[in-house]
Design an enzyme around this catalytic site. Structure first.
Site, mmCIF file in Angstrom:
data_model
loop_
_atom_site.group_PDB
_atom_site.id
_atom_site.type_symbol
_atom_site.label_atom_id
_atom_site.label_comp_id
_atom_site.label_asym_id
_atom_site.label_seq_id
_atom_site.Cartn_x
_atom_site.Cartn_y
_atom_site.Cartn_z
ATOM 1 C CB SER A 118 97.693 41.432 59.843
ATOM 2 O OG SER A 118 97.129 41.835 58.549
ATOM 3 C CE1 TYR A 177 92.915 42.721 62.382
ATOM 4 C CE2 TYR A 177 93.895 43.732 60.619
ATOM 5 C CZ TYR A 177 93.299 42.464 61.321
ATOM 6 O OH TYR A 177 93.782 41.328 61.334
#
Length: 252
Positions: A137, A150
């Site tokens: 990401s 995350y």
């Protein structure tokens, strides 16, 4: 170009019951590959008939090896793996728990490694090459508020991609990654739709292409990395964010 074709190839895509994973599965199929999809629960009604499907919870440490075994049962010639399964479990920093931290690291990071390892063991034993693509990401490069676990897991996936590429190169297995930016999926749609429109407008000004991405925007890069067109590429990460991380300030 025939080098972009995946005819004769077989792929496992983790986390492909919806969103980016399902879009990548469609892209692989359109390029000619046979595809094994994976999700947490029973086969989703929206999954096309052409896809095989294996359900399992990758938060279970024993699940990655089991998933790979079942995928090879579906497609013995499996030679392509997309590790896409992942989710967001963070709470605000001062409320974050060890349980949620461990859940993040197990699903996003550990399951990716052990799925890739189990897949590679099969190919090495059979003396076959292949390709692995890992979904990281833009959070692997830039931090976000109240997203410590995350962000850390996605940053670790960037380095895991490179480390696996080094370790598997001599076996003819290429390993690359993709780093999507802001993409509207079932996971992010709730977050986007629950906020004032001004928040989305802020991102649209920051994104050079002026829109939030769709899952289909990610599929092409994944297909490319799995194809012979990328046969001289390994250890790389393709950022797919419409230019979100390119401009420092964005439009006013």
């Amino acid at each position: 170009m025939k080098t972009f074709s995946l005819e004769g190839r077989a792929a496992l895509v983790t986390g492909s019951s919806q969103g980016i994973g399902m879009a990548m599965a469609h892209g692989l199929h359109e390029a000619g590959a046979r595809v094994v999809c994976h999700g947490l629960t029973d086969r989703p009604p929206a999954l096309p008939e052409w896809a095989s499907y294996v359900p399992c919870d990758l938060c279970d440490p024993s699940a990655p090896a089991s998933l790979v075994e079942k995928a090879f049962e579906c497609e013995p010639a499996l030679d392509t793996l997309i590790c896409n399964a992942g989710s967001f479990f963070d709470l605000p920093l001062l409320e974050m728990t060890r349980e949620r931290w461990d859940q993040t690291m197990q699903l996003n990071l550990a399951s990716t490694f052990f799925t890739a390892q189990a897949f590679a063991k099969h190919l090495v034993a059979e003396k076959r090459g292949g390709s692995i693509v890992i979904t990281s990401s833009t959070n692997g490069f830039q931090a976000e508020m109240d997203s410590c676990a995350y962000d850390a897991s996605k940053g670790a996936l960037v380095m895991l991609t490179k480390s696996l590429a080094v370790s598997l190169a001599d076996h003819g297995i290429r390993v690359n990654g993709i780093a999507p930016g802001l993409i509207k999926t079932p996971l992010t749609a709730t977050w986007m739709e629950s906020r004032d429109r001004s928040v989305l407008e802020h991102y649209e000004k920051k994104i050079l292409l002026r829109r939030v991405g769709a899952p289909e925007d990610v599929a092409g890069a994944a297909v490319f990395l799995c194809s012979d067109a990328a046969s001289y590429i390994t250890g790389e990460i393709i950022v797919i964010d419409g230019g979100l991380t390119t401009g420092q300030i964005g439009r006013m």
